[in-house]
Design a protein around this motif. Structure first.
Motif, PDB file in Angstrom:
ATOM      1  N   LYS A  63       0.838  -1.201   0.000  1.00 59.14           N
ATOM      2  CA  LYS A  63       0.000   0.000   0.000  1.00 59.14           C
ATOM      3  C   LYS A  63       0.873   1.251   0.000  1.00 59.14           C
ATOM      4  CE  LYS A  63      -4.048  -1.845   2.397  1.00 59.14           C
ATOM      5  NZ  LYS A  63      -5.010  -1.704   1.321  1.00 59.14           N
ATOM      6  N   SER A  64       1.843   1.263   0.897  1.00 63.43           N
ATOM      7  CA  SER A  64       2.722   2.418   1.043  1.00 63.43           C
ATOM      8  C   SER A  64       3.487   2.709  -0.248  1.00 63.43           C
ATOM      9  CB  SER A  64       3.692   2.177   2.197  1.00 63.43           C
ATOM     10  OG  SER A  64       4.555   3.267   2.343  1.00 63.43           O
ATOM     11  N   ARG A  65       3.942   1.663  -0.922  1.00 59.63           N
ATOM     12  CA  ARG A  65       4.703   1.850  -2.162  1.00 59.63           C
ATOM     13  C   ARG A  65       3.850   2.554  -3.213  1.00 59.63           C
ATOM     14  NH1 ARG A  65       6.118  -1.040  -6.915  1.00 59.63           N
ATOM     15  NH2 ARG A  65       4.721  -2.753  -6.441  1.00 59.63           N
ATOM     16  N   PHE A  66       2.603   2.137  -3.385  1.00 62.51           N
ATOM     17  CA  PHE A  66       1.744   2.771  -4.389  1.00 62.51           C
ATOM     18  C   PHE A  66       1.333   4.176  -3.977  1.00 62.51           C
ATOM     19  CE2 PHE A  66       1.569  -1.512  -5.978  1.00 62.51           C
ATOM     20  CZ  PHE A  66       1.627  -1.301  -7.347  1.00 62.51           C
ATOM     21  N   TYR A  67       1.138   4.395  -2.690  1.00 59.09           N
ATOM     22  CA  TYR A  67       0.826   5.750  -2.229  1.00 59.09           C
ATOM     23  C   TYR A  67       2.020   6.679  -2.452  1.00 59.09           C
ATOM     24  CZ  TYR A  67      -3.337   3.622  -0.093  1.00 59.09           C
ATOM     25  OH  TYR A  67      -4.515   2.948   0.122  1.00 59.09           O
ATOM     26  N   ASP A  68       3.235   6.145  -2.296  1.00 59.95           N
ATOM     27  CA  ASP A  68       4.432   6.940  -2.585  1.00 59.95           C
ATOM     28  C   ASP A  68       4.540   7.273  -4.072  1.00 59.95           C
ATOM     29  OD1 ASP A  68       5.326   7.176   0.021  1.00 59.95           O
ATOM     30  OD2 ASP A  68       6.780   5.548  -0.118  1.00 59.95           O
ATOM     31  N   ILE A  69       4.223   6.303  -4.920  1.00 59.70           N
ATOM     32  CA  ILE A  69       4.242   6.548  -6.367  1.00 59.70           C
ATOM     33  C   ILE A  69       3.225   7.635  -6.717  1.00 59.70           C
ATOM     34  CG2 ILE A  69       3.729   5.545  -8.639  1.00 59.70           C
ATOM     35  CD1 ILE A  69       4.829   2.861  -7.456  1.00 59.70           C
ATOM     36  N   SER A  70       2.057   7.566  -6.098  1.00 62.14           N
ATOM     37  CA  SER A  70       1.030   8.574  -6.316  1.00 62.14           C
ATOM     38  C   SER A  70       1.534   9.959  -5.922  1.00 62.14           C
ATOM     39  CB  SER A  70      -0.227   8.223  -5.509  1.00 62.14           C
ATOM     40  OG  SER A  70      -1.192   9.226  -5.642  1.00 62.14           O
ATOM     41  N   ARG A  71       2.215  10.027  -4.808  1.00 65.00           N
ATOM     42  CA  ARG A  71       2.773  11.302  -4.336  1.00 65.00           C
ATOM     43  C   ARG A  71       3.777  11.860  -5.354  1.00 65.00           C
ATOM     44  NH1 ARG A  71       6.654  13.532  -0.648  1.00 65.00           N
ATOM     45  NH2 ARG A  71       5.652  15.061   0.690  1.00 65.00           N
ATOM     46  N   GLY A  72       4.620  10.977  -5.874  1.00 63.11           N
ATOM     47  CA  GLY A  72       5.569  11.407  -6.902  1.00 63.11           C
ATOM     48  C   GLY A  72       4.869  11.926  -8.139  1.00 63.11           C
ATOM     49  N   SER A  73       3.784  11.272  -8.532  1.00 61.44           N
ATOM     50  CA  SER A  73       3.009  11.735  -9.690  1.00 61.44           C
ATOM     51  C   SER A  73       2.384  13.098  -9.428  1.00 61.44           C
ATOM     52  CB  SER A  73       1.918  10.714 -10.034  1.00 61.44           C
ATOM     53  OG  SER A  73       2.493   9.511 -10.475  1.00 61.44           O
ATOM     54  N   ALA A  74       2.012  13.354  -8.180  1.00 58.65           N
ATOM     55  CA  ALA A  74       1.461  14.665  -7.828  1.00 58.65           C
ATOM     56  C   ALA A  74       2.511  15.762  -8.035  1.00 58.65           C
ATOM     57  CB  ALA A  74       0.956  14.666  -6.390  1.00 58.65           C
ATOM     58  N   PHE A  75       3.737  15.488  -7.610  1.00 57.28           N
ATOM     59  CA  PHE A  75       4.807  16.469  -7.814  1.00 57.28           C
ATOM     60  C   PHE A  75       5.109  16.634  -9.307  1.00 57.28           C
ATOM     61  CE2 PHE A  75       5.680  15.718  -3.289  1.00 57.28           C
ATOM     62  CZ  PHE A  75       5.873  17.028  -2.872  1.00 57.28           C
ATOM     63  N   GLU A  76       5.087  15.537 -10.059  1.00 55.12           N
ATOM     64  CA  GLU A  76       5.317  15.629 -11.501  1.00 55.12           C
ATOM     65  C   GLU A  76       4.235  16.484 -12.158  1.00 55.12           C
ATOM     66  OE1 GLU A  76       5.583  12.826 -15.502  1.00 55.12           O
ATOM     67  OE2 GLU A  76       5.284  11.868 -13.555  1.00 55.12           O
ATOM     68  N   THR A  77       2.996  16.274 -11.775  1.00 56.70           N
ATOM     69  CA  THR A  77       1.884  17.058 -12.319  1.00 56.70           C
ATOM     70  C   THR A  77       2.071  18.537 -11.999  1.00 56.70           C
ATOM     71  OG1 THR A  77       0.399  15.160 -12.110  1.00 56.70           O
ATOM     72  CG2 THR A  77      -0.633  17.344 -12.298  1.00 56.70           C
ATOM     73  N   LYS A  78       2.472  18.822 -10.780  1.00 54.90           N
ATOM     74  CA  LYS A  78       2.706  20.209 -10.383  1.00 54.90           C
ATOM     75  C   LYS A  78       3.787  20.847 -11.262  1.00 54.90           C
ATOM     76  CE  LYS A  78       3.043  22.824  -6.095  1.00 54.90           C
ATOM     77  NZ  LYS A  78       3.140  22.715  -4.628  1.00 54.90           N
ATOM     78  N   SER A  79       4.838  20.104 -11.558  1.00 51.59           N
ATOM     79  CA  SER A  79       5.904  20.614 -12.414  1.00 51.59           C
ATOM     80  C   SER A  79       5.397  20.907 -13.828  1.00 51.59           C
ATOM     81  CB  SER A  79       7.051  19.602 -12.470  1.00 51.59           C
ATOM     82  OG  SER A  79       8.072  20.064 -13.322  1.00 51.59           O
ATOM     83  N   HIS A  80       4.582  20.014 -14.385  1.00 53.35           N
ATOM     84  CA  HIS A  80       4.020  20.250 -15.720  1.00 53.35           C
ATOM     85  C   HIS A  80       3.135  21.493 -15.731  1.00 53.35           C
ATOM     86  CE1 HIS A  80       5.706  16.588 -17.155  1.00 53.35           C
ATOM     87  NE2 HIS A  80       4.834  15.772 -16.577  1.00 53.35           N
TER      88      HIS A  80
END
Length: 108
Positions: A63-80
């Protein structure tokens, strides 16, 4: 007790991010179809998708691994979004509204 990922407030915010990113990227120039449009939409969709996948995992570590991936995607989206705003594709207001949602997802 939450029985489905769609009941999770964090997923609800994440799917709203994906929807808003889809809408603001709909009118981007054709040359951005395989660049910013695609990258923004995929990273935004990944936030909600990874929350959903993490919800479906059985172990806390998974669970934690996928939630971490989601968090990374949030930062990537913010950068875009920052890039899109800097090159004048997205308005300050549109970006601010989505940034607020992203910050809420990151903090939950």
């Amino acid at each position: 007790m939450i029985k489905d990922f769609t009941e999770m407030p964090v997923w609800q915010k994440a799917i709203e991010i994906a929807e808003r990113c889809f809408l603001i990227s709909a009118d981007l120039p054709k040359q951005e179809d395989y660049a910013l449009t695609s990258q923004l939409r995929r990273s935004a969709q990944s936030i909600a998708a990874n929350i959903a996948e993490g919800f479906g995992r059985r172990t806390a570590k998974d669970k934690s691994r996928f939630y971490d991936i989601s968090r990374g995607s949030a930062f990537e989206t913010k950068s875009h979004l920052i890039y899109g705003n800097r090159v004048k594709y997205f308005s300050d207001n549109d970006c601010l509204q989505i940034h607020i949602l992203i910050d809420e997802v990151i903090l939950i």
